[in-house]
Structure formats: structure tokens, C-alpha cells
Enzyme design. Structure first.
Site, PDB file in Angstrom:
ATOM      1  N   ARG A 179       0.814  -1.219   0.000  1.00 53.55           N
ATOM      2  CA  ARG A 179       0.000   0.000   0.000  1.00 53.55           C
ATOM      3  C   ARG A 179       0.849   1.272   0.000  1.00 53.55           C
ATOM      4  O   ARG A 179       0.480   2.291   0.589  1.00 53.55           O
ATOM      5  CB  ARG A 179      -0.971   0.008   1.194  1.00 53.55           C
ATOM      6  N   SER A 228     -11.387   0.375   3.027  1.00 57.13           N
ATOM      7  CA  SER A 228     -10.577  -0.066   4.164  1.00 57.13           C
ATOM      8  C   SER A 228      -9.902   1.127   4.824  1.00 57.13           C
ATOM      9  O   SER A 228      -9.220   1.909   4.156  1.00 57.13           O
ATOM     10  CB  SER A 228      -9.518  -1.072   3.703  1.00 57.13           C
ATOM     11  N   GLU A 298      -4.937   3.886   6.131  1.00 54.18           N
ATOM     12  CA  GLU A 298      -4.880   3.639   4.691  1.00 54.18           C
ATOM     13  C   GLU A 298      -5.608   4.739   3.944  1.00 54.18           C
ATOM     14  O   GLU A 298      -5.243   5.105   2.835  1.00 54.18           O
ATOM     15  CB  GLU A 298      -5.505   2.278   4.355  1.00 54.18           C
TER      16      GLU A 298
END
Length: 305
Positions: A179, A228, A298
Site C-alpha cells: 500500500r 478499508s 490507509e
């Protein structure tokens, strides 16, 4: 919240600009959470050349923030000073190329890339069906789902830096980790080239349908959410840590930790950006107290509180 009008000065400074410059433009409706203040200036470039001209002439002291489809974003209530750039139709083309490759503009929704690949009998890109955003965000965050990530399919990415220079980054130049993308932060990606493999359209369609069914069964995709919220710490699932800390269903103002999937925060209808961010920070604190593990956001958060 109202910012000083910067758009008029920029229009005078940039006479060849073709894109749209809008002053004090609300951003809440451009995000999935539907919260947040305005952009001091919202710029929607016509194409890559227009973007390069704008960045090359923009005074260095004016901050630049990029937003995509707004699926993984909290715009804070105080709004975003400087210029917010959002890519639109001039960056929304998808093309199938020789060698089972797909070239896509960064405003293209991820799901559209997976569909184009399926129709062209190209396998290896179905995972994009599970990412609720656009290709620009997938490039910047190494977006992934269902066992694959952007780094597994990317050949190269093209973008424009803060000086207005067009640059091309090979996969290795992106320095991908989980990520995270290590390409320079000032680069605004405009296009990506992906590598797939020959496949059967029916088999690919079945894979995409399975991903769709899984998302609908396990994620609050019909709620106002940002996807998320926290990255999975090494060796752990964020949702399990959140659940173990007793945060499932936790509320703060008009925001709530989803009952369906507790790594999702949702706007119940009246939440402010401050409610959502504060709820996320409460979750982080409780997880740390319960497990000793720090959760990392995130979701991107921009602007002033």
C-alpha cells in the site's frame, strides 16, 4: 469556510489554460464519505498537456493536492488551501494493446480496466474489480485485492511533476511496497500500462463475479464509506485487531465503525469529517491499548480541521 479567491489571479497568469478553474469549490460531493470543506481552487485539466502547462507555470509557493474518485479520502471540514487537481474526461480512456496489454488513463475507474481486460480475453487484471477507486489511486497506493496488487501487473506509469515535466516510471522505479509507492510525491500520474496474459472471457467473468459477490457479502459498499480504513499490520488483519478491541459498531457523532466489516468507517448521514477522523483515532488508540499494535491509516486525509 471561504478562502480568498485565487482562481482569478491564476487565470490571468495562465492565458493558455484550457481546463476549468473554480474558486471555493465544495469537495464533499466528490468523496464517498460526503463530508469536508471546499477547495480554495479546484482545477480540472483538459488533458496531460494542459496539466503540464498549469504545473509548470504555477507559483511554487501554492500547494497542490490531487484527488481521484474520492473513494479512499477524508476531506477535513476546514477545506483544502491552494489548488486541488481532479483529473476528468481527458484522462479516462482505456485501450487494449498488442501483447495482452491494457493502457488506461488515471481517471479510469479500476472496475472499468477489469471489464476491458475481460472483454479482450486478458487475464490477470480481474483483481481491479475489487478496488473501489480509479487507476491513479491504485498507482499511488499500490492498490490491491484478492491476492494481487498493482505492482504485479504494472509495466510503466506516466505522470507530470511539479515543474510540469512529463516523466515515465518503469515498475521498478515505483519502489512499491504494501500500500505504498516510492515515486516522487509531486508526480501526478496520468496514464498506466498493464500486462496481462491470454485467458478465457467466461472464466475471467466468473472470477470477477466471485469478487463482486464477496464484496457485497462482507463489505458495507452501499454505505457512505471510504473503503478499508487501516492497513493490515505485518502478520495481522486490521479488522480482527479492531474487533478484538471491542470497536465493532462504535460511534462518534454521526460516524460509526461498520457492523459488517469493522475496518470500514461509515457516515450514518450526519457525520462531519472531524467525527470520522476522531472515530478512527479512537479505534487506533483502543487497538494499541488492547494488542500493543499500531494501526496505520490507509485512507488519505487532506485539508485543515
Amino acid at each position: 469556510m471561504t478562502f480568498p479567491d485565487l482562481a482569478a489571479d491564476l487565470k490571468a497568469r495562465l492565458p493558455q489554460l484550457r481546463g476549468r478553474l473554480m474558486s471555493n469549490q465544495p469537495l464533499a460531493e466528490l468523496t464517498w464519505f460526503r463530508v469536508g470543506g471546499p477547495a480554495q481552487v479546484l482545477f480540472m485539466p483538459e488533458d496531460e498537456a494542459d496539466l503540464a502547462y498549469f504545473l509548470g507555470q504555477l507559483p511554487a509557493e501554492i500547494p497542490v493536492t490531487v484527488v481521484g474518485l474520492g473513494s479512499n479520502l477524508i476531506v477535513r471540514d476546514g477545506g483544502v488551501p491552494g489548488v486541488v487537481i481532479r483529473l476528468g474526461r481527458g484522462f479516462a480512456e482505456v485501450k487494449v494493446e498488442e501483447g495482452t496489454r491494457i493502457r488506461a488513463g488515471t481517471a479510469v475507474p479500476d472496475v472499468k480496466v477489469s471489464r476491458a481486460a475481460q472483454e479482450a480475453a486478458i487475464t490477470g487484471l480481474a483483481f481491479f474489480r475489487g478496488i473501489p477507486g480509479a487507476i491513479g489511486g491504485a498507482l499511488r497506493m499500490n492498490g490491491g485485492a484478492y491476492g494481487r496488487e498493482t505492482k504485479d501487473a504494472l509495466i510503466e506509469a506516466r505522470g507530470v511533476d511539479r515543474q510540469g515535466r512529463v516523466r515515465v516510471f518503469a515498475n521498478a522505479d515505483m519502489h512499491y511496497t504494501y500500500r505504498h509507492c516510492g515515486a516522487p510525491d509531486d508526480v501526478i500520474f496520468t496514464q498506466a500500462l498493464f500486462q496481462g496474459a491470454p485467458g478465457d472471457p467466461a472464466t475471467i467473468a466468473a472470477e470477477m463475479e466471485k469478487i463482486t459477490e464477496s464484496r457485497e457479502a462482507t463489505q458495507p459498499i452501499k454505505s457512505r464509506t471510504g473503503g478499508s480504513t487501516f492497513k493490515n499490520p505485518p502478520g495481522h488483519k486490521a479488522w480482527q485487531l479492531i474487533d478484538a478491541a471491542g470497536c465493532r459498531g462504535l460511534k462518534r457523532g454521526g460516524a460509526q465503525v461498520s457492523e459488517m466489516h469493522c475496518n470500514f468507517l461509515i457516515n450514518l448521514g450526519s457525520a462531519t469529517a472531524a467525527d470520522i477522523e476522531a472515530l478512527g483515532e479512537t479505534v487506533r488508540r483502543r487497538v494499541m491499548e488492547n494488542s500493543g499494535i499500531e494501526l496505520e491509516w490507509e485512507i488519505k486525509r487532506i485539508g485543515a480541521a
